[in-house]
Scaffold this active site. Structure first.
Site, PDB file in Angstrom:
ATOM      1  N   CYS A  65       1.037  -1.187   0.188  1.00 46.31           N
ATOM      2  CA  CYS A  65      -0.058   0.028  -0.021  1.00 46.31           C
ATOM      3  C   CYS A  65       1.076   1.042  -0.023  1.00 46.31           C
ATOM      4  O   CYS A  65       2.069   1.120   0.073  1.00 46.31           O
ATOM      5  CB  CYS A  65      -0.781  -0.053   1.307  1.00 46.31           C
ATOM      6  SG  CYS A  65      -1.835  -1.436   1.368  1.00 46.31           S
ATOM      7  N   ARG A  96       1.453   1.614  -6.067  1.00 42.21           N
ATOM      8  CA  ARG A  96       1.729   0.614  -4.948  1.00 42.21           C
ATOM      9  C   ARG A  96       0.447  -0.084  -4.453  1.00 42.21           C
ATOM     10  O   ARG A  96       0.500  -1.065  -3.658  1.00 42.21           O
ATOM     11  CB  ARG A  96       2.112   1.404  -3.640  1.00 42.21           C
ATOM     12  CG  ARG A  96       3.571   1.967  -3.837  1.00 42.21           C
ATOM     13  CD  ARG A  96       4.063   2.623  -2.484  1.00 42.21           C
ATOM     14  NE  ARG A  96       4.354   1.640  -1.691  1.00 42.21           N
ATOM     15  CZ  ARG A  96       5.523   1.314  -1.437  1.00 42.21           C
ATOM     16  NH1 ARG A  96       6.548   1.721  -2.067  1.00 42.21           N
ATOM     17  NH2 ARG A  96       5.674   0.518  -0.422  1.00 42.21           N
ATOM     18  N   TRP A 122      -3.804  -1.927  -1.447  1.00 40.97           N
ATOM     19  CA  TRP A 122      -3.826  -3.130  -1.901  1.00 40.97           C
ATOM     20  C   TRP A 122      -4.424  -4.129  -1.230  1.00 40.97           C
ATOM     21  O   TRP A 122      -3.405  -4.476   0.092  1.00 40.97           O
ATOM     22  CB  TRP A 122      -2.364  -3.469  -2.470  1.00 40.97           C
ATOM     23  CG  TRP A 122      -2.242  -4.689  -3.468  1.00 40.97           C
ATOM     24  CD1 TRP A 122      -2.577  -4.938  -4.653  1.00 40.97           C
ATOM     25  CD2 TRP A 122      -1.840  -6.169  -2.825  1.00 40.97           C
ATOM     26  NE1 TRP A 122      -2.243  -6.213  -5.246  1.00 40.97           N
ATOM     27  CE2 TRP A 122      -2.144  -7.104  -3.965  1.00 40.97           C
ATOM     28  CE3 TRP A 122      -1.383  -6.548  -1.697  1.00 40.97           C
ATOM     29  CZ2 TRP A 122      -1.547  -8.296  -4.084  1.00 40.97           C
ATOM     30  CZ3 TRP A 122      -1.373  -8.017  -1.585  1.00 40.97           C
ATOM     31  CH2 TRP A 122      -1.254  -8.967  -2.692  1.00 40.97           C
ATOM     32  N   ASN A 131       1.034   0.136   5.941  1.00 37.77           N
ATOM     33  CA  ASN A 131       1.410  -0.526   4.714  1.00 37.77           C
ATOM     34  C   ASN A 131       1.936  -1.749   5.288  1.00 37.77           C
ATOM     35  O   ASN A 131       2.888  -1.822   6.213  1.00 37.77           O
ATOM     36  CB  ASN A 131       2.563   0.139   3.922  1.00 37.77           C
ATOM     37  CG  ASN A 131       3.347  -0.472   2.906  1.00 37.77           C
ATOM     38  OD1 ASN A 131       2.604  -1.380   2.372  1.00 37.77           O
ATOM     39  ND2 ASN A 131       4.284  -0.002   2.594  1.00 37.77           N
ATOM     40  N   GLY A 132       1.554  -2.845   5.004  1.00 38.20           N
ATOM     41  CA  GLY A 132       2.271  -4.156   5.344  1.00 38.20           C
ATOM     42  C   GLY A 132       1.259  -5.163   6.104  1.00 38.20           C
ATOM     43  O   GLY A 132       0.000  -5.155   5.577  1.00 38.20           O
ATOM     44  N   GLU A 152       9.145 -14.967 -19.366  1.00 38.57           N
ATOM     45  CA  GLU A 152       8.953 -13.566 -19.157  1.00 38.57           C
ATOM     46  C   GLU A 152       7.922 -12.948 -20.221  1.00 38.57           C
ATOM     47  O   GLU A 152       7.109 -12.192 -19.737  1.00 38.57           O
ATOM     48  CB  GLU A 152      10.321 -12.617 -19.453  1.00 38.57           C
ATOM     49  CG  GLU A 152      10.231 -11.190 -19.362  1.00 38.57           C
ATOM     50  CD  GLU A 152       9.916 -10.609 -18.035  1.00 38.57           C
ATOM     51  OE1 GLU A 152       9.757 -11.451 -17.005  1.00 38.57           O
ATOM     52  OE2 GLU A 152       9.506  -9.432 -18.027  1.00 38.57           O
ATOM     53  N   LYS A 173       4.299 -11.202 -18.859  1.00 40.77           N
ATOM     54  CA  LYS A 173       3.921 -10.023 -19.030  1.00 40.77           C
ATOM     55  C   LYS A 173       2.561 -10.016 -19.671  1.00 40.77           C
ATOM     56  O   LYS A 173       1.717  -9.219 -19.473  1.00 40.77           O
ATOM     57  CB  LYS A 173       4.918  -9.505 -20.290  1.00 40.77           C
ATOM     58  CG  LYS A 173       6.077  -8.976 -19.925  1.00 40.77           C
ATOM     59  CD  LYS A 173       6.090  -7.540 -19.192  1.00 40.77           C
ATOM     60  CE  LYS A 173       6.314  -7.820 -17.709  1.00 40.77           C
ATOM     61  NZ  LYS A 173       7.610  -8.042 -17.190  1.00 40.77           N
ATOM     62  N   GLU A 222      -0.087 -10.830 -16.909  1.00 40.02           N
ATOM     63  CA  GLU A 222      -0.243  -9.932 -15.968  1.00 40.02           C
ATOM     64  C   GLU A 222      -1.120  -8.504 -16.468  1.00 40.02           C
ATOM     65  O   GLU A 222      -1.772  -7.918 -16.051  1.00 40.02           O
ATOM     66  CB  GLU A 222       0.963  -9.328 -15.205  1.00 40.02           C
ATOM     67  CG  GLU A 222       1.864  -8.527 -15.865  1.00 40.02           C
ATOM     68  CD  GLU A 222       2.996  -7.958 -14.803  1.00 40.02           C
ATOM     69  OE1 GLU A 222       4.033  -8.196 -15.444  1.00 40.02           O
ATOM     70  OE2 GLU A 222       2.887  -7.844 -13.773  1.00 40.02           O
ATOM     71  N   HIS A 280       6.149 -33.832 -23.475  1.00 41.60           N
ATOM     72  CA  HIS A 280       5.690 -34.226 -22.042  1.00 41.60           C
ATOM     73  C   HIS A 280       4.439 -34.063 -21.484  1.00 41.60           C
ATOM     74  O   HIS A 280       4.503 -34.083 -20.341  1.00 41.60           O
ATOM     75  CB  HIS A 280       7.095 -34.345 -21.041  1.00 41.60           C
ATOM     76  CG  HIS A 280       8.227 -34.500 -21.839  1.00 41.60           C
ATOM     77  ND1 HIS A 280       8.448 -36.141 -21.960  1.00 41.60           N
ATOM     78  CD2 HIS A 280       9.444 -34.014 -22.218  1.00 41.60           C
ATOM     79  CE1 HIS A 280       9.732 -36.253 -22.572  1.00 41.60           C
ATOM     80  NE2 HIS A 280      10.269 -35.024 -22.799  1.00 41.60           N
ATOM     81  N   LYS A 336       2.917  -2.616  -7.596  1.00 42.21           N
ATOM     82  CA  LYS A 336       4.222  -2.745  -8.031  1.00 42.21           C
ATOM     83  C   LYS A 336       5.081  -3.108  -7.283  1.00 42.21           C
ATOM     84  O   LYS A 336       6.197  -4.028  -7.519  1.00 42.21           O
ATOM     85  CB  LYS A 336       4.844  -1.035  -8.451  1.00 42.21           C
ATOM     86  CG  LYS A 336       6.059  -0.833  -9.074  1.00 42.21           C
ATOM     87  CD  LYS A 336       6.057  -1.235 -10.363  1.00 42.21           C
ATOM     88  CE  LYS A 336       7.534  -1.362 -10.818  1.00 42.21           C
ATOM     89  NZ  LYS A 336       7.626  -2.021 -11.954  1.00 42.21           N
TER      90      LYS A 336
END
Ligand code: M6R
Length: 605
Positions: free
Chosen positions: A2, A27, A74, A98-99, A478, A482, A485, A501, A600
């Protein structure tokens, strides 16, 4: 995860709180709120959704008050709605957080057994109510101090008090907190960027510290409540500048900035005159390094995985890669001759920071490769190699990935040379190849229109696959990360040779399959794997640096990146994949810079 802000001033603060919250939205962005001390009452305003909703509320009913706190959330505990939005206030105090408070259930039970009622499902409200209780017998600083002793977890807090309307108290355990200074105005914020438009004079709280600010002064205290002095840092314009400018999205701006990112790393680490790499003061003498362990999360993990191929190819050092959230719980055999390297854009990722702590507890040498040099991970590691990418705002990491790759490549070359694993000619040739990368990136970016065409293939796709072998495998991961998300489309990154497989069962008529096939030792093998996909109806989008390979009727689209050298191909092959994810997200009307459910900086476990 947050973002928090607090301002103590001699003038109304609500507009500046809103402006800072807009900067902190990277954030977290599922709800927002602020509280000011307005004529001896705590005036709290909250909304679900973005800061612009909060701004509308303030426009209709302005908040006065010269002292206030704000928050972007968040969600961790409780769904994102108005009640769970911060601040969380009682009659006496208001708190932004935050946390995570890990023992919040236990503390909640204790408070409820005393008849104290909760309004929200958050862990934060226990902090509000514990401080409120403590204030019956203590002054604000002692109330916060005593409350902190009861809390377990990792957090940063900002607190205001109805009966002490001139102060804000900030506290840090685990999650970052910056303090800013100006004339007749002082601030706390989750990062210096949030304070950017108000000041360039910054200090950082160390773990366990508290601060008390008024408009005129800031006092700092350590975890035993002993007063401490702080260094005030002056941020340069580069440290704090991040505007979208002519671009519609931060992500695209950051993609376009990548030639500069690589150039910055080169000028920072490569001495062009002496044709040498300026990496000195290794925490372990290079010859004595037994093994390198690279650790990160998400995109940073993918950069570690790519570097594995470089270290294996160029050095005699044993190399191991791990995801930080796994590493921190493994039963490891630590070795003092191993170098543990932590890769992180933000330098605040909770899992990576915890993995670093584990190494420190086991007395082994640590290095961090970070973008934010004042971050927790940078400050806690023995040795820091910054990537110099500048602030990255888009939640999807782009330029930080290329910065991480560049620094890892440079580090690998230096180690290979000083350990005599490669000779001087190879060393110098590899350095000069790296210098060609910025121009090659520019060439890739010029062909954006080809990627736009490719992107259309994904509009009605049910899923997609990204395939590569060797160092193209982490690039496939990667590319898939991308895409998922940003556009919420299922995407799997897979080693091309592993398809038979199991995953081959996923291929059906028209499924977009991105094949990453540079002209390296795997090329023919990858082409065979591609044929297996074609035979089952997969729609191939082919990405290569091979000038000779002509596209045929089975390949729907192709994108050619310049060929410099096989070692460096992962850097260039990343470019079309970043642009692809960006354009698919645009076509699907997704919020490119703020994808759903993400943030982020992941400062929770
Ligand atoms: O700040 P960090 O590099 O430690 O962050 C790690 C991941 O959270 C991050 O790379 C994430 O995977 C990105 N959103 C991917 O684009």
């Amino acid at each position: 995860m947050c973002g928090i802000i607090g301002i103590a001033s001699n003038k109304p603060v609500s507009i500046n709180i809103i402006n800072s919250l807009k900067k902190l939205e990277y954030r977290g962005y599922d709800s927002a709120g602020l509280a000011t001390l307005d004529n001896d009452i705590i005036n709290e305003k909250k909304c679900s959704g973005r800061v612009e909703e909060l701004e509308k509320i303030l426009f209709k009913t302005p908040s006065n008050g010269n002292v206030g706190i704000g928050h972007v959330r968040w969600a961790t505990h409780g769904i994102p709605n108005v009640v769970n939005a911060h601040p969380h206030s009682s009659e006496q105090v208001s708190v932004v957080h935050n946390g995570i408070i890990e023992n919040s259930d236990e503390l909640k039970n204790e408070l409820e057994s005393k008849g104290i009622k909760f309004k929200s499902q958050t862990d934060t409200e226990v902090v509000t109510l514990l401080i409120t209780e403590s204030l019956k017998e203590n002054k604000p600083l002692n109330s916060v101090f005593k409350t902190l002793k009861k809390l377990k977890g990792s957090f940063a807090l900002g607190i205001i008090f109805k009966k002490f309307p001139n102060i804000i108290i900030g506290a840090r355990r685990g999650s970052p907190l910056a303090v800013g200074y100006s004339k007749k105005e002082n601030y706390i914020g989750s990062d210096s960027y949030a304070l950017k438009s108000m000041t360039n004079k910054i200090s950082y709280l160390d773990d366990g510290e508290l601060c008390v600010l008024t408009k005129d002064e800031v006092s700092f205290f350590d975890k035993n409540l002993k007063k401490v002095n702080k260094k005030i840092l002056t941020m340069s314009e580069n440290d704090v500048s991040a505007e979208k400018g002519e671009y519609k999205h931060f992500m695209f701006k950051e993609i376009v900035e990548q030639p500069d990112t690589v150039n910055n790393c080169i000028s920072e680490y490569v001495d062009s005159l002496k044709k040498n790499i300026n990496i000195l003061n290794f925490p372990i003498e290079p010859q004595k390094i037994n093994k390198i362990v690279l650790i990160g999360c998400g995109t940073a993990y993918n950069s570690c995985l790519t570097a594995k191929y470089w270290f294996e190819e160029l050095t005699s050092i044993d190399i191991e890669i791990d995801i930080a959230s796994e590493f921190r719980y493994r039963k490891l055999k630590f070795n003092p001759n191993n170098l543990y390297i932590f890769v992180s854009q933000s330098g605040e990722t909770a899992d990576t920071a915890a993995a670093l702590d584990l190494c420190k507890k086991n007395n082994v040498k640590t290095c961090s490769i970070v973008n934010v040099i004042e971050s927790t991970i940078a400050r806690n590691s023995d040795w820091v190699l910054p990537i110099h990418a500048g602030i990255e705002i888009g939640v999807a990491s782009t330029k930080a990935f290329l910065g991480q790759l560049t620094v890892l490549y440079i580090l690998c070359l230096k180690l290979a040379f000083v350990r005599k694993d490669i000779d001087e000619i190879t060393y110098i040739k590899n350095i000069s190849n790296l210098k060609k990368i910025p121009d090659a990136i520019k060439k890739c970016l010029k062909n954006e229109n080809e990627v736009q065409l490719m992107a259309k293939e994904f509009i009605s796709a049910k899923g997609s696959m990204f395939l590569g072998r060797g160092s193209s495998f982490p690039i496939a991961l990667e590319g898939a990360l991308k895409l998922k998300e940003l556009s919420y489309l299922h995407a799997e990154g897979y080693p091309a040779g592993e398809m038979k497989h199991g995953p081959l069962a996923l291929i059906e008529e028209g499924l977009p399959v991105i094949v990453i096939a540079p002209k390296d030792k795997y090329f023919e093998k990858t082409i065979s794997n591609m044929q297996e996909v074609i035979a089952r109806g997969g729609k191939i989008l082919f990405i290569t640096d091979n000038k000779k390979e002509s596209l045929n009727e089975n390949i729907r689209f192709g994108f050619r990146v310049p060929h410099i050298d096989n070692l460096l191909s992962p850097i260039l092959l990343t470019l079309p994949l970043q642009m692809l994810a960006y354009h698919v997200a645009l076509l699907k009307n997704c919020d490119v810079d703020k994808p759903r459910n993400l943030a982020k900086s992941v400062t929770v476990e």
